[in-house]
Design a protein around this motif. Structure first.
Motif, PDB file in Angstrom:
ATOM      1  N   GLY A   1       0.792  -1.216   0.000  1.00  0.00           N
ATOM      2  CA  GLY A   1       0.000   0.000   0.000  1.00  0.00           C
ATOM      3  C   GLY A   1       0.829   1.273   0.000  1.00  0.00           C
ATOM      4  N   SER A   2       0.292   2.289  -0.620  1.00  0.00           N
ATOM      5  CA  SER A   2       0.879   3.623  -0.583  1.00  0.00           C
ATOM      6  C   SER A   2      -0.272   4.617  -0.713  1.00  0.00           C
ATOM      7  CB  SER A   2       1.876   3.811  -1.731  1.00  0.00           C
ATOM      8  OG  SER A   2       1.204   3.808  -2.962  1.00  0.00           O
ATOM      9  N   LEU A   3       0.026   5.887  -0.706  1.00  0.00           N
ATOM     10  CA  LEU A   3      -1.027   6.889  -0.834  1.00  0.00           C
ATOM     11  C   LEU A   3      -1.683   6.821  -2.209  1.00  0.00           C
ATOM     12  CD1 LEU A   3      -2.435   9.114   0.705  1.00  0.00           C
ATOM     13  CD2 LEU A   3      -0.785  10.729  -0.214  1.00  0.00           C
ATOM     14  N   GLU A   4      -0.900   6.505  -3.238  1.00  0.00           N
ATOM     15  CA  GLU A   4      -1.447   6.425  -4.584  1.00  0.00           C
ATOM     16  C   GLU A   4      -2.222   5.122  -4.805  1.00  0.00           C
ATOM     17  OE1 GLU A   4       1.962   6.991  -4.123  1.00  0.00           O
ATOM     18  OE2 GLU A   4       1.624   9.145  -4.131  1.00  0.00           O
ATOM     19  N   ARG A   5      -1.739   4.007  -4.287  1.00  0.00           N
ATOM     20  CA  ARG A   5      -2.361   2.687  -4.446  1.00  0.00           C
ATOM     21  C   ARG A   5      -2.557   2.074  -3.058  1.00  0.00           C
ATOM     22  NH1 ARG A   5      -4.762   1.476  -8.739  1.00  0.00           N
ATOM     23  NH2 ARG A   5      -4.370  -0.703  -8.358  1.00  0.00           N
TER      24      ARG A   5
ATOM     25  N   TYR B   1      -3.667  -0.116   0.177  1.00  0.00           N
ATOM     26  CA  TYR B   1      -3.838  -1.534   0.388  1.00  0.00           C
ATOM     27  C   TYR B   1      -5.209  -1.837   0.990  1.00  0.00           C
ATOM     28  CZ  TYR B   1      -2.470  -6.270   1.623  1.00  0.00           C
ATOM     29  OH  TYR B   1      -2.398  -7.625   1.728  1.00  0.00           O
ATOM     30  N   SER B   2      -5.812  -0.873   1.635  1.00  0.00           N
ATOM     31  CA  SER B   2      -7.091  -1.052   2.307  1.00  0.00           C
ATOM     32  C   SER B   2      -8.243  -0.755   1.350  1.00  0.00           C
ATOM     33  CB  SER B   2      -7.172  -0.091   3.506  1.00  0.00           C
ATOM     34  OG  SER B   2      -8.429  -0.171   4.106  1.00  0.00           O
ATOM     35  N   ALA B   3      -9.302  -1.565   1.421  1.00  0.00           N
ATOM     36  CA  ALA B   3     -10.506  -1.346   0.617  1.00  0.00           C
ATOM     37  C   ALA B   3     -11.405  -0.361   1.371  1.00  0.00           C
ATOM     38  CB  ALA B   3     -11.222  -2.656   0.372  1.00  0.00           C
ATOM     39  N   LEU B   4     -11.114   0.910   1.226  1.00  0.00           N
ATOM     40  CA  LEU B   4     -11.792   1.927   2.022  1.00  0.00           C
ATOM     41  C   LEU B   4     -13.279   2.015   1.713  1.00  0.00           C
ATOM     42  CD1 LEU B   4      -9.174   4.822   1.982  1.00  0.00           C
ATOM     43  CD2 LEU B   4      -9.631   3.166   3.774  1.00  0.00           C
ATOM     44  N   ASN B   5     -13.642   1.884   0.450  1.00  0.00           N
ATOM     45  CA  ASN B   5     -15.058   2.002   0.105  1.00  0.00           C
ATOM     46  C   ASN B   5     -15.859   0.846   0.695  1.00  0.00           C
ATOM     47  OD1 ASN B   5     -14.491   4.317  -1.347  1.00  0.00           O
ATOM     48  ND2 ASN B   5     -14.120   3.190  -3.213  1.00  0.00           N
ATOM     49  N   LEU B   6     -15.311  -0.344   0.646  1.00  0.00           N
ATOM     50  CA  LEU B   6     -15.980  -1.496   1.249  1.00  0.00           C
ATOM     51  C   LEU B   6     -16.066  -1.326   2.763  1.00  0.00           C
ATOM     52  CD1 LEU B   6     -17.225  -4.289   0.916  1.00  0.00           C
ATOM     53  CD2 LEU B   6     -14.914  -5.235   1.094  1.00  0.00           C
ATOM     54  N   ARG B   7     -15.002  -0.826   3.353  1.00  0.00           N
ATOM     55  CA  ARG B   7     -14.991  -0.579   4.794  1.00  0.00           C
ATOM     56  C   ARG B   7     -16.038   0.459   5.178  1.00  0.00           C
ATOM     57  NH1 ARG B   7      -9.483   1.434   7.624  1.00  0.00           N
ATOM     58  NH2 ARG B   7     -10.439   2.397   9.427  1.00  0.00           N
ATOM     59  N   LEU B   8     -16.251   1.443   4.324  1.00  0.00           N
ATOM     60  CA  LEU B   8     -17.262   2.464   4.560  1.00  0.00           C
ATOM     61  C   LEU B   8     -18.662   1.865   4.552  1.00  0.00           C
ATOM     62  CD1 LEU B   8     -17.690   5.565   4.860  1.00  0.00           C
ATOM     63  CD2 LEU B   8     -17.873   5.642   2.381  1.00  0.00           C
ATOM     64  N   VAL B   9     -18.950   1.006   3.583  1.00  0.00           N
ATOM     65  CA  VAL B   9     -20.263   0.358   3.498  1.00  0.00           C
ATOM     66  C   VAL B   9     -20.493  -0.552   4.701  1.00  0.00           C
ATOM     67  CG1 VAL B   9     -21.618  -1.303   2.171  1.00  0.00           C
ATOM     68  CG2 VAL B   9     -20.411   0.535   1.009  1.00  0.00           C
ATOM     69  N   LEU B  10     -19.491  -1.328   5.060  1.00  0.00           N
ATOM     70  CA  LEU B  10     -19.640  -2.236   6.198  1.00  0.00           C
ATOM     71  C   LEU B  10     -19.831  -1.478   7.509  1.00  0.00           C
ATOM     72  CD1 LEU B  10     -17.017  -4.975   5.304  1.00  0.00           C
ATOM     73  CD2 LEU B  10     -19.509  -5.125   5.162  1.00  0.00           C
TER      74      LEU B  10
ATOM     75  N   ARG C   1     -11.674  10.604   5.848  1.00  0.00           N
ATOM     76  CA  ARG C   1     -10.435  11.391   5.813  1.00  0.00           C
ATOM     77  C   ARG C   1      -9.405  10.721   4.905  1.00  0.00           C
ATOM     78  NH1 ARG C   1      -7.884  12.493  11.241  1.00  0.00           N
ATOM     79  NH2 ARG C   1      -6.414  13.480   9.853  1.00  0.00           N
ATOM     80  N   ARG C   2      -9.291   9.397   4.987  1.00  0.00           N
ATOM     81  CA  ARG C   2      -8.322   8.686   4.142  1.00  0.00           C
ATOM     82  C   ARG C   2      -8.726   8.727   2.674  1.00  0.00           C
ATOM     83  NH1 ARG C   2      -6.864   3.039   6.439  1.00  0.00           N
ATOM     84  NH2 ARG C   2      -5.412   3.149   4.709  1.00  0.00           N
ATOM     85  N   ARG C   3     -10.038   8.661   2.393  1.00  0.00           N
ATOM     86  CA  ARG C   3     -10.496   8.764   0.999  1.00  0.00           C
ATOM     87  C   ARG C   3     -10.209  10.148   0.441  1.00  0.00           C
ATOM     88  NH1 ARG C   3     -16.365   7.246  -0.060  1.00  0.00           N
ATOM     89  NH2 ARG C   3     -15.646   7.423  -2.181  1.00  0.00           N
ATOM     90  N   ARG C   4     -10.366  11.178   1.268  1.00  0.00           N
ATOM     91  CA  ARG C   4     -10.088  12.541   0.816  1.00  0.00           C
ATOM     92  C   ARG C   4      -8.595  12.703   0.507  1.00  0.00           C
ATOM     93  NH1 ARG C   4     -11.578  15.841   5.173  1.00  0.00           N
ATOM     94  NH2 ARG C   4     -13.660  15.016   4.849  1.00  0.00           N
ATOM     95  N   GLN C   5      -7.722  12.075   1.301  1.00  0.00           N
ATOM     96  CA  GLN C   5      -6.285  12.130   1.034  1.00  0.00           C
ATOM     97  C   GLN C   5      -5.935  11.412  -0.265  1.00  0.00           C
ATOM     98  OE1 GLN C   5      -4.473  10.312   4.418  1.00  0.00           O
ATOM     99  NE2 GLN C   5      -4.365  12.212   5.582  1.00  0.00           N
ATOM    100  N   ARG C   6      -6.674  10.355  -0.565  1.00  0.00           N
ATOM    101  CA  ARG C   6      -6.396   9.546  -1.753  1.00  0.00           C
ATOM    102  C   ARG C   6      -6.709  10.302  -3.033  1.00  0.00           C
ATOM    103  NH1 ARG C   6      -8.838   3.565  -2.612  1.00  0.00           N
ATOM    104  NH2 ARG C   6     -10.295   4.351  -1.099  1.00  0.00           N
TER     105      ARG C   6
END
Length: 84
Positions: free
Chosen positions: A12-16, A18-27, A70-75
């Motif tokens: 994982g990096s800021l550009e790519r 490693y965490s599935a943030l959108n899935l984590r948001l839905v869950l 916050r992490r999605r906004r950084q991405r």
């Protein structure tokens, strides 16, 4: 000749990420809805301790949503897939 495994840097990096943030948001949103609903039901049938525990879990879900946003906004834009 025996080859040793080399330690690879994290994927994982800021550009790519490693965490599935959108899935984590839905869950997290589903967890909040479930915990609030079950907490209200537990409160109505006088299971006060269970209701408080479920509402505390809902608060943890809200905090998780804030962290994910916050992490999605950084991405940045362009990461709309649920499983990305």
């Amino acid at each position: 000749m025996i080859r040793r495994r080399q330690n690879k840097p994290p994927k994982g990096s800021l550009e790519r990420p490693y965490s599935a943030l959108n899935l984590r948001l839905v869950l997290a949103a589903l967890g909040i809805a479930l915990c609030v609903g079950l907490g209200a039901t537990a409160w109505a049938i006088d299971f006060t301790v269970l209701a408080i525990v479920l509402w505390a879990l809902a608060v943890v879900g809200v905090i998780d949503i804030v962290v994910v946003l916050r992490r999605r906004r950084q991405r940045g834009p362009g990461h709309d897939s649920l499983f990305e």
